[in-house]
Design an enzyme around this catalytic site. Structure first.
Site, mmCIF file in Angstrom:
data_model
loop_
_atom_site.group_PDB
_atom_site.id
_atom_site.type_symbol
_atom_site.label_atom_id
_atom_site.label_comp_id
_atom_site.label_asym_id
_atom_site.label_seq_id
_atom_site.Cartn_x
_atom_site.Cartn_y
_atom_site.Cartn_z
ATOM 1 N N HIS A 1 46.405 15.266 29.125
ATOM 2 C CA HIS A 1 47.035 16.085 27.673
ATOM 3 C C HIS A 1 46.250 17.456 27.778
ATOM 4 C CE1 HIS A 1 49.286 12.743 26.244
ATOM 5 N NE2 HIS A 1 48.236 11.981 26.155
ATOM 6 N N GLU B 1 45.977 0.929 27.277
ATOM 7 C CA GLU B 1 46.399 1.533 26.135
ATOM 8 C C GLU B 1 47.840 1.384 25.860
ATOM 9 O OE1 GLU B 1 45.813 5.869 26.574
ATOM 10 O OE2 GLU B 1 46.542 5.764 28.582
ATOM 11 N N ASP C 1 46.772 5.756 21.644
ATOM 12 C CA ASP C 1 48.128 5.168 22.485
ATOM 13 C C ASP C 1 48.172 3.871 22.275
ATOM 14 O OD1 ASP C 1 49.901 7.193 23.880
ATOM 15 O OD2 ASP C 1 47.907 7.421 25.071
#
Ligand code: 3PY
Ligand code: MG
Length: 247
Positions: free
Chosen positions: A49, A147, A173
């Site tokens: 990310h 996740e 997540d």
């Protein structure tokens, strides 16, 4: 040039200790240098990310100094894992792993033949290839993230994957996957228990230093003490509030 190396974060986790990392997303090599001044146990560069570009990630990894440099890679592939390691990362954190087969693929991607499928190359490994290859068999840290709903269901099998060094939980997540009515904390504790059952270190992403300390006390062996986004946002907001007498 890398050559022979010792992964100090991995050694600490293998001996049962915890590691508090600094997590960097903003793509700043200068921030990596600043983080390294406090010698965190590890510095994680977020390639999933974060804003890292290839050349700046390569430079930032060298700036990690005595802290173990790790990369959260973009994908569970030989290409993504090999790229991070070629830059000199001493380990990878692989997101969104659902099954033991995927975890085994991540472990294999981090190793050279005959143990895995990693391709030989990269400026730093090639500088002293033979000692580097030898060190990689024991010193590269491979962590997979649980996740997802499926990953949670398969936590016991994932944790038992041969060669896996850590399971790292992504609560953000996991919360998205399980929905607002689910007991997120129960899921996190179930993953920790699955790891403990097979004596594999378990880490968890934390969003405050206090939470990091609490998670360590619960037995998590890898936590996030600080990340650059929250540091910048929180610091700016706090200082403005004080300056404007709104604190
Ligand atoms: C998550 O919480 O999902 C993460 O991946 C933390 O970075
Ligand atoms: Mg995540």
């Amino acid at each position: 040039m890398i050559g022979q190396f010792t992964n100090h974060a991995l050694a600490r986790m293998r001996s049962g200790e915890g590691v508090a990392c600094v997590w960097l997303s903003l793509g700043s090599t200068a921030l990596a240098e600043i983080a390294a001044e406090s010698t965190p146990g590890a510095i994680v560069f977020d390639g999933q990310h974060g804003l890292w570009e290839r050349a700046s990630l390569h430079a930032a990894i060298a700036a990690a100094g005595a802290s173990t440099p790790l990369v959260r890679v973009q994908a569970n592939s030989i290409a993504a894992i090999g790229e991070a390691l070629d830059y000199g990362a001493q380990g990878v954190i692989v997101p969104l792993v659902d099954t033991a087969e995927q975890a085994a693929a991540a472990v294999a991607a981090a190793q050279y033949p005959p143990h895995g499928g990693r391709s030989g190359g990269g400026l730093r490994p090639l500088g002293a290839m033979a000692p580097y290859v030898a060190a990689c068999t024991t010193q590269i840290l491979v962590s997979v993230m649980i996740e997802t709903r499926e990953g949670l269901a398969n936590a016991a099998a994932i944790a038992a994957t041969p060669g896996l060094d850590m399971v790292f939980i992504g609560p953000g997540d996991l919360a998205l996957q399980l929905g607002p009515d689910a007991d997120l904390e129960a899921a996190i504790q179930a993953i920790l228990a699955a790891c403990r059952a097979v004596a594999v270190p378990c880490g968890v992403f934390t969003t405050t230093a206090e939470a990091a300390r609490e998670r360590m006390a619960q037995g998590f062996q890898f936590v996030v003490a600080e990340d650059d986004i929250r540091l910048a946002r929180g610091g700016i907001a706090r200082s403005l509030a004080i300056a404007q007498d709104k604190a």
